[in-house]
Design an enzyme around this catalytic site. Sequence first.
Site, PDB file in Angstrom:
ATOM      1  N   HIS A 131     -50.406 -30.145   1.222  1.00 42.12           N
ATOM      2  CA  HIS A 131     -48.968 -29.881   1.700  1.00 42.12           C
ATOM      3  C   HIS A 131     -48.975 -28.388   1.702  1.00 42.12           C
ATOM      4  CE1 HIS A 131     -44.642 -30.216   1.800  1.00 42.12           C
ATOM      5  NE2 HIS A 131     -44.502 -28.797   1.060  1.00 42.12           N
ATOM      6  N   GLU A 132     -49.431 -27.519   0.607  1.00 38.76           N
ATOM      7  CA  GLU A 132     -49.375 -26.076   0.833  1.00 38.76           C
ATOM      8  C   GLU A 132     -50.149 -25.597   2.111  1.00 38.76           C
ATOM      9  OE1 GLU A 132     -46.975 -24.641  -0.264  1.00 38.76           O
ATOM     10  OE2 GLU A 132     -46.213 -26.203  -1.861  1.00 38.76           O
ATOM     11  N   HIS A 154     -48.577 -25.889   5.384  1.00 37.92           N
ATOM     12  CA  HIS A 154     -47.640 -24.644   5.461  1.00 37.92           C
ATOM     13  C   HIS A 154     -48.524 -23.439   6.129  1.00 37.92           C
ATOM     14  CE1 HIS A 154     -44.020 -26.363   4.022  1.00 37.92           C
ATOM     15  NE2 HIS A 154     -44.148 -26.378   2.648  1.00 37.92           N
ATOM     16  N   HIS A 193     -41.401 -28.567   6.785  1.00 39.42           N
ATOM     17  CA  HIS A 193     -41.285 -29.940   6.126  1.00 39.42           C
ATOM     18  C   HIS A 193     -40.888 -31.005   7.081  1.00 39.42           C
ATOM     19  CE1 HIS A 193     -40.558 -27.685   2.001  1.00 39.42           C
ATOM     20  NE2 HIS A 193     -41.746 -28.205   2.244  1.00 39.42           N
ATOM     21  N   CYS A 194     -41.638 -32.298   6.757  1.00 43.46           N
ATOM     22  CA  CYS A 194     -41.189 -33.186   7.814  1.00 43.46           C
ATOM     23  C   CYS A 194     -40.361 -34.452   7.315  1.00 43.46           C
ATOM     24  CB  CYS A 194     -42.838 -33.678   7.984  1.00 43.46           C
ATOM     25  SG  CYS A 194     -43.015 -35.166   9.080  1.00 43.46           S
ATOM     26  N   CYS A 209     -45.333 -38.805   5.157  1.00 48.44           N
ATOM     27  CA  CYS A 209     -46.131 -37.544   5.400  1.00 48.44           C
ATOM     28  C   CYS A 209     -46.187 -36.687   4.514  1.00 48.44           C
ATOM     29  CB  CYS A 209     -45.370 -36.885   6.796  1.00 48.44           C
ATOM     30  SG  CYS A 209     -46.337 -35.481   7.288  1.00 48.44           S
ATOM     31  N   CYS A 257     -48.468 -37.346   9.209  1.00 45.61           N
ATOM     32  CA  CYS A 257     -47.874 -38.107  10.096  1.00 45.61           C
ATOM     33  C   CYS A 257     -48.561 -37.824  11.505  1.00 45.61           C
ATOM     34  CB  CYS A 257     -46.235 -38.240  10.052  1.00 45.61           C
ATOM     35  SG  CYS A 257     -45.651 -36.843  10.806  1.00 45.61           S
TER      36      CYS A 257
END
Lengths: 182, 446
Positions: A132-133, A136, A142-143, A148, A167
């Site tokens: 996740h990071e 970025h 953000h989704c 996702c 996703c």
Amino acid sequence: MSAQHITLLTFGFFDKNLLKEVAEAVALGFRCEVVCKEARIDLGEYFNAGRRQYNGDRLLSVVGTLHLPDSMKTIGLFSVDLYIPILTYIFGQAHLGGEAGVASMFRLGNELYGLAPELLLQNERFIKEVIHELGHTFGLLHCYDVSCVMRSSAYVEDIDQKEKYFCANCYAALGFIGAVAK
Amino acid sequence: MEKKISILVVDDEESVRDSLNIWFTEDGYRVRCAENATKALSLLESDSFDIILADIKMPGMDGLEMLRRVKSMNKDAIFIVMTAFATVDTAVKALKDGAFDYITKPFDPDDLSHLIRNATKQITLVHENDTLKRRVDSLDNVEDLIGKSESIKKVLREVESVAPTNSSVIITGESGTGKELIARAIHTNSLRKFYPLVSVHCGALTESLLESELFGHEKGAFTGALYNRKGRFEMADSGTIFLDEIATISQKMQIELLRVLETKSFMRVGGNKEITSDFRVICATNKDLKSLVENGTFREDLYYRLNVMNIHVPPLRERLDDIPLLVEYFIKKYCTSMNKPLVTMEAAAMKRLLEYPFPGNIRELENMIERAIVVGNGKKIKVSDLPLGKDIIETNLESLDDFERVFILQILNKYSWNISRSASALKVDRVTLYNKIKKYGLKPVK
Ligand SMILES: [Zn+2]
Ligand SMILES: [Zn+2]
């Protein structure tokens, strides 16, 4: 030649197998090589005695300065409790569209919340947060897709709701489609 | 394109401005920052913001004065004050002066997202009718619901009509038909789509675990509870809760569930504070609930509360037309995720699939294709690459333990080692699964 790999930079001890799992998941997620390195710095300097936590803003800058141009991105992996001045804690954070990020294992274990520890679950959460990071740092926001990995998670069980994958939209936004064999 | 919600952050501390700027930007908001009230007010002359988040204590004009000025220009402005612990009294005063809410520094990340969600809810309520009108003629994010058969089209039409309402929905259908995907499609096509979709696999949990899972617990509720833990109902606030395998819950939980559905409020385990949550409930079951009601194992009042709408997902054998499309979809999915070139399927293999009854429905087909891509020659899927229901039986298993080990490993691999999902598929709790993994020394393999 442009940099082609992502660097996982560990601060403090990390289990070898876990690290291998993280590296594999990151390699698969971003279709690139992953290099693991150890940062040998004293975290004591970043400890806030009043909050008994470590300053995530300053540690993010540290990771930024340790980032080498031969790498695309560098993410610092921690097992200590991270905070930033305005928030009581963070699981991780990153420079949006930049090169550096941080992620911590600390708050991802069940035992903190009075449940039986589940190491595998904790590892799974950590992998998702690392991806996740890193997402970025590649400029992803953000989704809203429920599964996702870029969905934001403000507390730990939120992380379990998402997968460790992007996703289709986020994947396309990463622009890696070309890297997949036709 | 939906218009981005805009937020103005006013704080004299640079680190606060920077952190909130990043936080909100990552969440997809348009963000501007100002270091004092005067600068903020001049920004407001040329630009409008949906939400203003301002510190109470700032040099020069303070947050309260700024609030009064903003409110005199626009009484509907959503103004949130940030306060240090010591100034909560002032924050209360701000509420009297029309502030939307206040938040104490440093923020709990979850409180912050909650607060902003509440604010955006207020804003979107205004646009609600518009949005509703726009949504009904097209479904978003249903790529996973593959098919062109009449029966799946009927399901999609039902999804389309129930999604924008707030009704409870029961999704029925055999195992492996994709009931969770239907729940997801309903959620992502409802006004709740920006809020969580929280899933609970009721069958995987014992009664007491389910209680703590659904309602959460307070710090100190029992030994080892060092932190408060939110329950799923609380997590689903403003969103949707999906209760899978609803027929498995005990009589006691049925009563509790009914009460929560009626009052939309509950208490955490070990807590004494009534917590309210605005959630929509979607359930799924592969059982015939009506007959469970008739034989007394499922409460009738709960049944009627849950069964406002019913969507029935047909088994795969009743939608043979969709098999080729599904095959193509899974080939693409697994070749991409394994970083392999796309393969095709031999006509003979396809013919066999069309004759096969698929007791495990789409899930079985998906596993079959995944396996075929792993074992196949990388060009064409042949009949011999398809297990067609013989998966476990054909391998060399000597004992019950062997069987269990292989089976658990298959399930774990299938769910990418997602422990909760695997446990739920195996109908055991996570702790049991974890112990089995330890017992057999199972590890994820690439
Ligand atoms: Zn994020
Ligand atoms: Zn996404």
